[in-house]
Design a protein around this motif. Structure first.
Motif, PDB file in Angstrom:
ATOM      1  N   LEU A   1     -20.230   0.655 -14.512  1.00 59.54           N
ATOM      2  CA  LEU A   1     -20.279   2.114 -14.459  1.00 59.54           C
ATOM      3  C   LEU A   1     -18.859   2.648 -14.367  1.00 59.54           C
ATOM      4  CD1 LEU A   1     -23.139   2.563 -11.854  1.00 59.54           C
ATOM      5  CD2 LEU A   1     -23.241   3.120 -14.289  1.00 59.54           C
ATOM      6  N   VAL A   2     -18.511   3.570 -15.263  1.00 65.65           N
ATOM      7  CA  VAL A   2     -17.157   4.109 -15.323  1.00 65.65           C
ATOM      8  C   VAL A   2     -17.208   5.624 -15.154  1.00 65.65           C
ATOM      9  CG1 VAL A   2     -15.076   4.364 -16.727  1.00 65.65           C
ATOM     10  CG2 VAL A   2     -16.465   2.284 -16.918  1.00 65.65           C
ATOM     11  N   CYS A   3     -16.412   6.109 -14.210  1.00 69.81           N
ATOM     12  CA  CYS A   3     -16.282   7.556 -14.031  1.00 69.81           C
ATOM     13  C   CYS A   3     -14.797   7.869 -13.889  1.00 69.81           C
ATOM     14  CB  CYS A   3     -17.050   8.021 -12.797  1.00 69.81           C
ATOM     15  SG  CYS A   3     -17.110   9.816 -12.631  1.00 69.81           S
ATOM     16  N   ALA A   4     -14.305   8.753 -14.729  1.00 69.02           N
ATOM     17  CA  ALA A   4     -12.903   9.167 -14.694  1.00 69.02           C
ATOM     18  C   ALA A   4     -12.810  10.573 -14.107  1.00 69.02           C
ATOM     19  CB  ALA A   4     -12.316   9.146 -16.095  1.00 69.02           C
TER      20      ALA A   4
ATOM     21  N   GLY B   1      -1.695  22.333  -5.090  1.00 66.04           N
ATOM     22  CA  GLY B   1      -1.194  23.269  -4.089  1.00 66.04           C
ATOM     23  C   GLY B   1      -2.248  24.229  -3.573  1.00 66.04           C
ATOM     24  N   LYS B   2      -3.491  24.058  -3.947  1.00 64.27           N
ATOM     25  CA  LYS B   2      -4.555  24.926  -3.439  1.00 64.27           C
ATOM     26  C   LYS B   2      -4.799  24.589  -1.969  1.00 64.27           C
ATOM     27  CE  LYS B   2      -5.389  26.797  -7.421  1.00 64.27           C
ATOM     28  NZ  LYS B   2      -4.919  28.107  -7.704  1.00 64.27           N
ATOM     29  N   SER B   3      -5.257  25.571  -1.199  1.00 67.16           N
ATOM     30  CA  SER B   3      -5.443  25.355   0.234  1.00 67.16           C
ATOM     31  C   SER B   3      -6.576  24.369   0.527  1.00 67.16           C
ATOM     32  CB  SER B   3      -5.722  26.691   0.924  1.00 67.16           C
ATOM     33  OG  SER B   3      -6.884  27.280   0.370  1.00 67.16           O
ATOM     34  N   ASP B   4      -7.594  24.324  -0.285  1.00 60.30           N
ATOM     35  CA  ASP B   4      -8.723  23.422  -0.043  1.00 60.30           C
ATOM     36  C   ASP B   4      -9.139  22.773  -1.362  1.00 60.30           C
ATOM     37  OD1 ASP B   4     -10.756  22.093   1.260  1.00 60.30           O
ATOM     38  OD2 ASP B   4     -12.148  23.790   1.174  1.00 60.30           O
ATOM     39  N   PRO B   5      -8.330  21.808  -1.840  1.00 59.72           N
ATOM     40  CA  PRO B   5      -8.642  21.213  -3.140  1.00 59.72           C
ATOM     41  C   PRO B   5      -9.909  20.358  -3.082  1.00 59.72           C
ATOM     42  CG  PRO B   5      -6.890  20.004  -2.094  1.00 59.72           C
ATOM     43  CD  PRO B   5      -7.176  21.198  -1.226  1.00 59.72           C
ATOM     44  N   VAL B   6     -10.595  20.294  -4.189  1.00 61.27           N
ATOM     45  CA  VAL B   6     -11.774  19.450  -4.309  1.00 61.27           C
ATOM     46  C   VAL B   6     -11.308  18.005  -4.429  1.00 61.27           C
ATOM     47  CG1 VAL B   6     -13.751  18.899  -5.782  1.00 61.27           C
ATOM     48  CG2 VAL B   6     -13.085  21.284  -5.425  1.00 61.27           C
ATOM     49  N   ASP B   7     -11.946  17.120  -3.709  1.00 61.31           N
ATOM     50  CA  ASP B   7     -11.623  15.696  -3.776  1.00 61.31           C
ATOM     51  C   ASP B   7     -12.333  15.106  -4.997  1.00 61.31           C
ATOM     52  OD1 ASP B   7     -11.107  13.011  -3.405  1.00 61.31           O
ATOM     53  OD2 ASP B   7     -12.420  12.816  -1.660  1.00 61.31           O
TER      54      ASP B   7
ATOM     55  N   ALA C   1     -16.207  11.555  -7.967  1.00 63.22           N
ATOM     56  CA  ALA C   1     -16.445  10.488  -8.942  1.00 63.22           C
ATOM     57  C   ALA C   1     -17.093   9.274  -8.269  1.00 63.22           C
ATOM     58  CB  ALA C   1     -15.138  10.093  -9.631  1.00 63.22           C
ATOM     59  N   HIS C   2     -16.620   8.927  -7.073  1.00 66.06           N
ATOM     60  CA  HIS C   2     -17.230   7.811  -6.332  1.00 66.06           C
ATOM     61  C   HIS C   2     -18.689   8.111  -6.000  1.00 66.06           C
ATOM     62  CE1 HIS C   2     -14.347   4.616  -5.642  1.00 66.06           C
ATOM     63  NE2 HIS C   2     -13.398   5.533  -5.548  1.00 66.06           N
ATOM     64  N   ASP C   3     -18.983   9.357  -5.622  1.00 69.40           N
ATOM     65  CA  ASP C   3     -20.363   9.735  -5.325  1.00 69.40           C
ATOM     66  C   ASP C   3     -21.251   9.574  -6.556  1.00 69.40           C
ATOM     67  OD1 ASP C   3     -19.604  10.350  -2.743  1.00 69.40           O
ATOM     68  OD2 ASP C   3     -19.606  12.529  -3.067  1.00 69.40           O
ATOM     69  N   VAL C   4     -20.731   9.962  -7.715  1.00 72.23           N
ATOM     70  CA  VAL C   4     -21.505   9.850  -8.965  1.00 72.23           C
ATOM     71  C   VAL C   4     -21.835   8.388  -9.260  1.00 72.23           C
ATOM     72  CG1 VAL C   4     -21.389  10.123 -11.487  1.00 72.23           C
ATOM     73  CG2 VAL C   4     -20.678  11.997  -9.994  1.00 72.23           C
ATOM     74  N   VAL C   5     -20.847   7.516  -9.238  1.00 71.72           N
ATOM     75  CA  VAL C   5     -21.122   6.119  -9.572  1.00 71.72           C
ATOM     76  C   VAL C   5     -21.948   5.432  -8.492  1.00 71.72           C
ATOM     77  CG1 VAL C   5     -19.195   5.800 -11.180  1.00 71.72           C
ATOM     78  CG2 VAL C   5     -18.885   5.260  -8.773  1.00 71.72           C
ATOM     79  N   SER C   6     -21.778   5.820  -7.240  1.00 74.03           N
ATOM     80  CA  SER C   6     -22.587   5.223  -6.174  1.00 74.03           C
ATOM     81  C   SER C   6     -24.056   5.579  -6.348  1.00 74.03           C
ATOM     82  CB  SER C   6     -22.091   5.673  -4.800  1.00 74.03           C
ATOM     83  OG  SER C   6     -20.811   5.137  -4.554  1.00 74.03           O
ATOM     84  N   ARG C   7     -24.322   6.825  -6.690  1.00 72.52           N
ATOM     85  CA  ARG C   7     -25.710   7.244  -6.935  1.00 72.52           C
ATOM     86  C   ARG C   7     -26.303   6.454  -8.098  1.00 72.52           C
ATOM     87  NH1 ARG C   7     -25.754  12.413  -9.623  1.00 72.52           N
ATOM     88  NH2 ARG C   7     -25.715  11.044 -11.404  1.00 72.52           N
ATOM     89  N   ASP C   8     -25.534   6.311  -9.172  1.00 72.35           N
ATOM     90  CA  ASP C   8     -26.014   5.574 -10.336  1.00 72.35           C
ATOM     91  C   ASP C   8     -26.143   4.085 -10.040  1.00 72.35           C
ATOM     92  OD1 ASP C   8     -26.075   7.973 -11.717  1.00 72.35           O
ATOM     93  OD2 ASP C   8     -24.120   7.657 -12.651  1.00 72.35           O
ATOM     94  N   GLU C   9     -25.224   3.548  -9.229  1.00 69.27           N
ATOM     95  CA  GLU C   9     -25.252   2.130  -8.873  1.00 69.27           C
ATOM     96  C   GLU C   9     -26.584   1.753  -8.224  1.00 69.27           C
ATOM     97  OE1 GLU C   9     -22.502  -0.948  -6.301  1.00 69.27           O
ATOM     98  OE2 GLU C   9     -22.748   1.103  -5.561  1.00 69.27           O
TER      99      GLU C   9
ATOM    100  N   HIS D   1     -16.292   1.427 -11.536  1.00 69.27           N
ATOM    101  CA  HIS D   1     -14.897   1.641 -11.917  1.00 69.27           C
ATOM    102  C   HIS D   1     -14.629   3.146 -11.859  1.00 69.27           C
ATOM    103  CE1 HIS D   1     -14.779  -2.482 -13.591  1.00 69.27           C
ATOM    104  NE2 HIS D   1     -16.031  -2.213 -13.914  1.00 69.27           N
ATOM    105  N   VAL D   2     -13.866   3.573 -10.871  1.00 68.80           N
ATOM    106  CA  VAL D   2     -13.492   4.980 -10.717  1.00 68.80           C
ATOM    107  C   VAL D   2     -11.986   5.064 -10.839  1.00 68.80           C
ATOM    108  CG1 VAL D   2     -13.472   6.959  -9.159  1.00 68.80           C
ATOM    109  CG2 VAL D   2     -15.478   5.462  -9.237  1.00 68.80           C
TER     110      VAL D   2
END
Length: 141
Positions: free
Chosen positions: A34-37, A51-57, A62-70, A83-84
């Motif tokens: 499983l590959v997520c970029a 430089g945003k105050s609360d950037p999205v991780d 991506a790890h959440d997506v592949v873990s769900r699919d895994e 593979h992330v």
């Protein structure tokens, strides 16, 4: 088949690709990769997203997506590796396919309509032009 690479991003197209691989792989002994970029820092800088105050991780997403699919492959008793990586999705999928000596790459068809798809390309289009192995593009139902 020994190795199948699936590009996933949580989209309906990726969901269709995963479902197709679940059907194809049973009983083959193949390992599913499983590959997520996600966009790296330089890509985010180009579009002014650092430089945003609360950037999205994005790596975490991506790890959440592949873990769900895994879990879906684990539940089916299939071998799966995740593979992330930061980078362009098509290039990342091709890199993993080369590294794993993949027999097949599977991706979902994107939702970009007609003329825009022809002008912009897309992950499936880039893979179709550059893959050194068989490619299956799955359309969502």
């Amino acid at each position: 088949m020994n190795a199948i690479v699936i590009g996933t991003d949580g989209s309906p197209g990726a969901e269709a690709a995963i479902q197709k691989v679940l059907e194809l792989v049973r009983g083959t002994g193949a390992t599913v990769h499983l590959v997520c970029a996600y966009p790296g820092r330089s890509a985010l800088e180009r579009i002014g997203m650092t430089g945003k105050s609360d950037p999205v991780d994005l790596r975490g997403v991506a790890h959440d997506v592949v873990s769900r699919d895994e879990h879906r492959f684990d539940d089916a008793g299939l071998k799966v590796e995740k593979h992330v990586r930061a980078g362009d999705p098509a290039h990342t999928i091709l890199d993993v396919a080369d590294e794993q000596h993949a027999d097949l790459i599977v991706v979902g068809a994107g939702g970009t309509p007609g003329h825009r798809r022809l002008m912009l390309g897309g992950v499936a289009g880039k893979l179709a032009h550059n893959a050194q192995t068989s490619l299956l593009i799955v359309h969502p139902s």
